[in-house]
Structures are given as structure tokens and as C-alpha cells.
Write a protein that holds these residues in place. Structure first.
Motif, PDB file in Angstrom:
ATOM      1  N   ILE A  36       0.838  -1.206   0.000  1.00 21.23           N
ATOM      2  CA  ILE A  36       0.000   0.000   0.000  1.00 21.23           C
ATOM      3  C   ILE A  36       0.870   1.252   0.000  1.00 21.23           C
ATOM      4  O   ILE A  36       0.647   2.190  -0.789  1.00 21.23           O
ATOM      5  N   ILE A  37       1.883   1.277   0.874  1.00 19.12           N
ATOM      6  CA  ILE A  37       2.760   2.452   0.964  1.00 19.12           C
ATOM      7  C   ILE A  37       3.514   2.653  -0.347  1.00 19.12           C
ATOM      8  O   ILE A  37       3.605   3.774  -0.869  1.00 19.12           O
ATOM      9  N   ALA A  38       4.066   1.556  -0.894  1.00 19.20           N
ATOM     10  CA  ALA A  38       4.837   1.665  -2.139  1.00 19.20           C
ATOM     11  C   ALA A  38       3.962   2.134  -3.296  1.00 19.20           C
ATOM     12  O   ALA A  38       4.366   3.001  -4.085  1.00 19.20           O
ATOM     13  N   THR A  39       2.762   1.574  -3.406  1.00 21.87           N
ATOM     14  CA  THR A  39       1.875   1.938  -4.520  1.00 21.87           C
ATOM     15  C   THR A  39       1.449   3.400  -4.434  1.00 21.87           C
ATOM     16  O   THR A  39       1.500   4.139  -5.421  1.00 21.87           O
ATOM     17  N   MET A  40       1.054   3.832  -3.238  1.00 19.94           N
ATOM     18  CA  MET A  40       0.649   5.232  -3.079  1.00 19.94           C
ATOM     19  C   MET A  40       1.833   6.173  -3.275  1.00 19.94           C
ATOM     20  O   MET A  40       1.700   7.255  -3.848  1.00 19.94           O
ATOM     21  N   GLY A  41       3.008   5.754  -2.820  1.00 19.20           N
ATOM     22  CA  GLY A  41       4.194   6.578  -3.019  1.00 19.20           C
ATOM     23  C   GLY A  41       4.549   6.728  -4.478  1.00 19.20           C
ATOM     24  O   GLY A  41       4.976   7.802  -4.925  1.00 19.20           O
ATOM     25  N   MET A  42       4.364   5.657  -5.250  1.00 20.04           N
ATOM     26  CA  MET A  42       4.647   5.736  -6.680  1.00 20.04           C
ATOM     27  C   MET A  42       3.632   6.614  -7.406  1.00 20.04           C
ATOM     28  O   MET A  42       3.991   7.392  -8.292  1.00 20.04           O
ATOM     29  N   LEU A  43       2.368   6.500  -7.020  1.00 18.53           N
ATOM     30  CA  LEU A  43       1.355   7.340  -7.658  1.00 18.53           C
ATOM     31  C   LEU A  43       1.593   8.809  -7.363  1.00 18.53           C
ATOM     32  O   LEU A  43       1.330   9.679  -8.206  1.00 18.53           O
ATOM     33  N   ARG A  44       2.121   9.100  -6.174  1.00 16.00           N
ATOM     34  CA  ARG A  44       2.439  10.489  -5.822  1.00 16.00           C
ATOM     35  C   ARG A  44       3.848  10.874  -6.273  1.00 16.00           C
ATOM     36  O   ARG A  44       4.273  12.000  -6.061  1.00 16.00           O
ATOM     37  N   ASN A  45       4.550   9.895  -6.854  1.00 11.29           N
ATOM     38  CA  ASN A  45       5.918  10.132  -7.353  1.00 11.29           C
ATOM     39  C   ASN A  45       6.841  10.593  -6.225  1.00 11.29           C
ATOM     40  O   ASN A  45       7.691  11.477  -6.416  1.00 11.29           O
ATOM     41  N   SER A  46       6.696   9.982  -5.049  1.00 13.19           N
ATOM     42  CA  SER A  46       7.476  10.351  -3.878  1.00 13.19           C
ATOM     43  C   SER A  46       8.493   9.254  -3.567  1.00 13.19           C
ATOM     44  O   SER A  46       8.126   8.149  -3.144  1.00 13.19           O
ATOM     45  N   GLY A  47       9.780   9.557  -3.766  1.00 17.74           N
ATOM     46  CA  GLY A  47      10.823   8.587  -3.462  1.00 17.74           C
ATOM     47  C   GLY A  47      10.919   8.273  -1.979  1.00 17.74           C
ATOM     48  O   GLY A  47      11.211   7.142  -1.586  1.00 17.74           O
ATOM     49  N   ALA A  48      10.665   9.273  -1.120  1.00 13.95           N
ATOM     50  CA  ALA A  48      10.744   9.056   0.324  1.00 13.95           C
ATOM     51  C   ALA A  48       9.706   8.048   0.792  1.00 13.95           C
ATOM     52  O   ALA A  48       9.984   7.183   1.637  1.00 13.95           O
ATOM     53  N   VAL A  49       8.502   8.121   0.236  1.00 15.29           N
ATOM     54  CA  VAL A  49       7.442   7.175   0.625  1.00 15.29           C
ATOM     55  C   VAL A  49       7.794   5.771   0.140  1.00 15.29           C
ATOM     56  O   VAL A  49       7.556   4.784   0.845  1.00 15.29           O
ATOM     57  N   VAL A  50       8.373   5.665  -1.046  1.00 11.83           N
ATOM     58  CA  VAL A  50       8.780   4.353  -1.567  1.00 11.83           C
ATOM     59  C   VAL A  50       9.866   3.741  -0.685  1.00 11.83           C
ATOM     60  O   VAL A  50       9.866   2.535  -0.417  1.00 11.83           O
ATOM     61  N   ILE A  51      10.793   4.561  -0.215  1.00  9.58           N
ATOM     62  CA  ILE A  51      11.838   4.066   0.703  1.00  9.58           C
ATOM     63  C   ILE A  51      11.208   3.555   1.990  1.00  9.58           C
ATOM     64  O   ILE A  51      11.626   2.539   2.550  1.00  9.58           O
ATOM     65  N   ALA A  52      10.180   4.249   2.486  1.00  7.36           N
ATOM     66  CA  ALA A  52       9.484   3.793   3.697  1.00  7.36           C
ATOM     67  C   ALA A  52       8.890   2.404   3.482  1.00  7.36           C
ATOM     68  O   ALA A  52       8.912   1.555   4.386  1.00  7.36           O
TER      69      ALA A  52
END
Length: 358
Positions: A36-52
């Protein structure tokens, strides 16, 4: 394993603990949260969220469990864990697709860069995965270095490629989704192989291979892993070679455009060549002469005569060859150079020359 304490060895081989059902429930919960975190981070184009999402992902432990089971010659356990990891990966892709579907993301928008970043695996990703596998296994054995485990988790990408694959399937890009899945497969095989090497180095080999059957089981499992990696490396080699060709082609096309436009200033915003799909995307800005600002004419009429003598499509065909699909996006602007306080107005210098001087 005589070089390791009994508790450490037990935790590595039987990482689920006494209550296996509770462990796998926690595993499922953490993996779901990570996707969930990775998918939402990718949709928002946020590298920090993807790292989380990488830090939350629990996949590293069962993958290391596959390696430890292989070293001990426990083929049934190794197969069980491998099947578990593959099933978890498949369900992660489905979950990512479902999340984007529920969010009702418009399919017509541009795919975020964080997703596309997982669609171009190469041999360098294999090297990173091998190093990350060594680091993770080393940290697992040397508990005093446990603070390094988050770094190993970030160094290798496990859940983000699966999320990217689900997102790309939703966007109708199965070829790119396959590339993202290939990145996960690369990391999976490389971590298992490198972790096996670490366990062998840190273990008493005479005890590990005391039984011929155990040694045979270990050899067979390593052979399967190497065969799997060989298939992956072939795919990565093709991708790396295509990337090399594309980089060279892009440089040639850029130089051909500059030669074609000279002495007119043309700023190249983007050149993206896909050798596999025979597709090229060009973004250009052409500086019109100053007098164009005072003319009312078609765009073709405003262009300098030198640019109209040889069409750009002829130049591109000479470089790329027939059969390429070319998308050219260009715009015109008036380029002027002024000396403040005077009426001196000249043609603006070439953009590339200004960049070199700065």
C-alpha cells in the motif's frame, strides 16, 4: 554451525519462532502495508514514501530463510519458502493493481517516474542485489551490526518492483510490467546466492556437509539457483545492451540535429529512443530570427531558409533508419540579444554555447 551460537543458528534456520501461524499473520500484515505504501508513493511520485515501503517490507527474512535451508540441505523447507515468497509476490502485484483500480486513477495520465524507474533493470541491479544479499546475511549472523539492516533493505528493491508491476498492468503496459517483475526476480535470485556464500563462510563446512545426502541436496539447490540466475542474466544483458545502443543513438541524433540546425540555435529538451520498440521521442525549441517578431506568416514561413532546405525527417532517417516511429514536439521562440541603454539588438547566441561558457 560451530562458529555461531546455537540461538543465532536457530533464529536463522527457524525464523518463524514457535508460533508459525502468528509469524505468517504478521508477515501478511506487513507485506500488505508495504505494498500500500509503495503503490501510493509511486502514484504520488514520492521517493521518500517508496523508501518507507522498503523498510516495512518483510520479504528479506523468508528469502534469507531459503538460503539457510539450502545450505543445510533441507530441500522441502527451501521449496516451501520459495513457493511462499513467489505466492506473496504474485498477490502483491494483484494488490497493487487493485489499489490503483479502486483509486480510479485515469489511464490517460503520464506514468509516474517512480514507476518507470523500475522498468529498466540491468546488470548493475544484479551487482547491487548480490551486495545487498551479502550485507543482509552478514547482519543476520552478527547481531551487533543490526543497525545496518535498514540500509540493506533500502539497497535492494523487493516490494517496489512488485507494486510497479501492478500499476503498469493497470495502465495497460504489460511489457514494462514484465521488466519490473524481472527486477524482482533479479533481486530474489541474487540475494539467495550471495546469502548462501555468506552462510558457508561463517559455518563449519565439515559439519554442514557431513552427510552425502545433505551435500547432494545443497549442490542441487545451488544448481537450480544458478540456472535461474543465468536466465535472468540473459534478460538483463539484453536490456543493458539495448540501453547502451539507445544512449549511443540518442547522442548521435542530438549531434545530427545540431549539425542540421547550425547556425540556427536549437535547444534539445529531450531525446528518448527505444531500440526495442523502434520508437523515438524528440522535444525541440527552435529560435526564430528577430525579424520573425514583426512578420505575420505561417510557422514554416518564419523558419530560416537553411532549415527548410533539408527536412528534419530526412536527417532522422539517415541516423535511425526506416521503420522508426518518430514523435517530434517542437515550439518556436524569438531569440534576441540586447545591450541595455542602447538600441543594439542582435540574434541571441546558441543555447549550447551559452551553456559551455557558463
Amino acid at each position: 554451525m560451530s562458529m555461531l551460537s546455537y540461538s543465532t543458528t536457530r533464529d536463522i534456520l527457524r525464523f518463524e519462532g514457535k508460533d508459525q501461524a502468528a509469524y505468517w499473520r504478521r508477515f501478511a500484515m506487513l507485506l500488505t502495508l508495504s505494498v500500500i505504501i509503495a503503490t501510493m508513493g509511486m502514484l504520488r511520485n514520492s521517493g521518500a514514501v517508496v523508501i518507507a515501503a522498503m523498510l516495512v517490507a518483510p520479504l528479506m527474512t523468508p528469502i534469507l530463510g531459503i538460503a539457510s535451508a539450502m545450505v543445510m540441505g533441507w530441500l522441502k523447507r527451501a521449496l516451501f519458502l520459495a513457493l511462499t515468497v513467489c505466492t506473496a509476490a504474485f498477490l502483491s502485484v494483484l494488490l497493487a493493481w487493485f489499489l490503483v483500480y479502486v483509486a480510479d486513477v485515469p489511464r490517460g495520465i503520464l506514468i509516474p517516474d517512480q514507476v518507470l524507474a523500475r522498468t529498466d533493470p540491468g546488470t548493475e541491479d544484479l551487482i547491487v542485489a548480490l551486495a545487498a544479499g551479502v550485507a543482509a546475511a552478514y547482519v543476520q549472523i552478527n547481531r551487533s551490526e543490526a543497525s545496518l539492516l535498514p540500509g540493506a533493505a533500502i539497497g535492494v528493491s523487493l516490494v517496489p518492483p512488485l507494486s510497479a508491476s501492478g500499476v503498469l498492468l493497470y495502465f495497460g503496459e504489460p511489457a514494462d510490467a514484465y521488466e519490473a517483475g524481472l527486477l524482482f526476480a533479479t533481486n530474489l535470485g541474487a540475494i539467495i546466492l550471495s546469502a548462501c556464500a555468506v552462510y558457508i563462510v561463517y559455518a563449519a563446512r565439515s559439519v554442514m556437509f557431513s552427510k552425502g545426502k545433505r551435500k547432494l541436496s545443497f549442490t542441487a539447490s545451488v544448481f537450480v539457483t544458478l540456472a535461474f540466475l543465468a536466465v535472468v542474466v540473459l534478460q538483463l544483458g539484453k536490456s543493458t545492451y539495448n540501453r547502451y545502443l539507445e544512449t549511443r543513438t540518442e547522442a548521435r541524433v542530438a549531434q545530427a540535429i545540431r549539425d542540421w540546425a547550425d547556425p540556427v540555435s536549437v535547444e534539445i529538451i529531450r531525446i528518448d529512443v527505444s531500440a526495442k520498440r523502434k520508437h523515438a521521442d524528440l522535444w525541440l525549441i527552435v529560435d526564430l530570427p528577430i525579424e520573425a517578431a514583426f512578420k505575420v506568416s505561417s510557422i514554416a514561413g518564419l523558419l530560416p531558409d537553411s532549415l527548410r532546405e533539408t527536412p528534419l525527417v530526412d536527417v532522422l532517417e539517415d541516423e535511425l533508419g526506416p521503420g522508426y516511429l518518430i514523435v517530434v514536439r517542437f515550439q518556436n521562440r524569438i531569440g534576441a540579444q540586447l545591450i541595455l541603454g542602447t538600441e543594439n539588438v542582435q540574434q541571441a547566441p546558441d543555447v549550447d554555447k551559452l551553456s559551455e561558457e557558463n
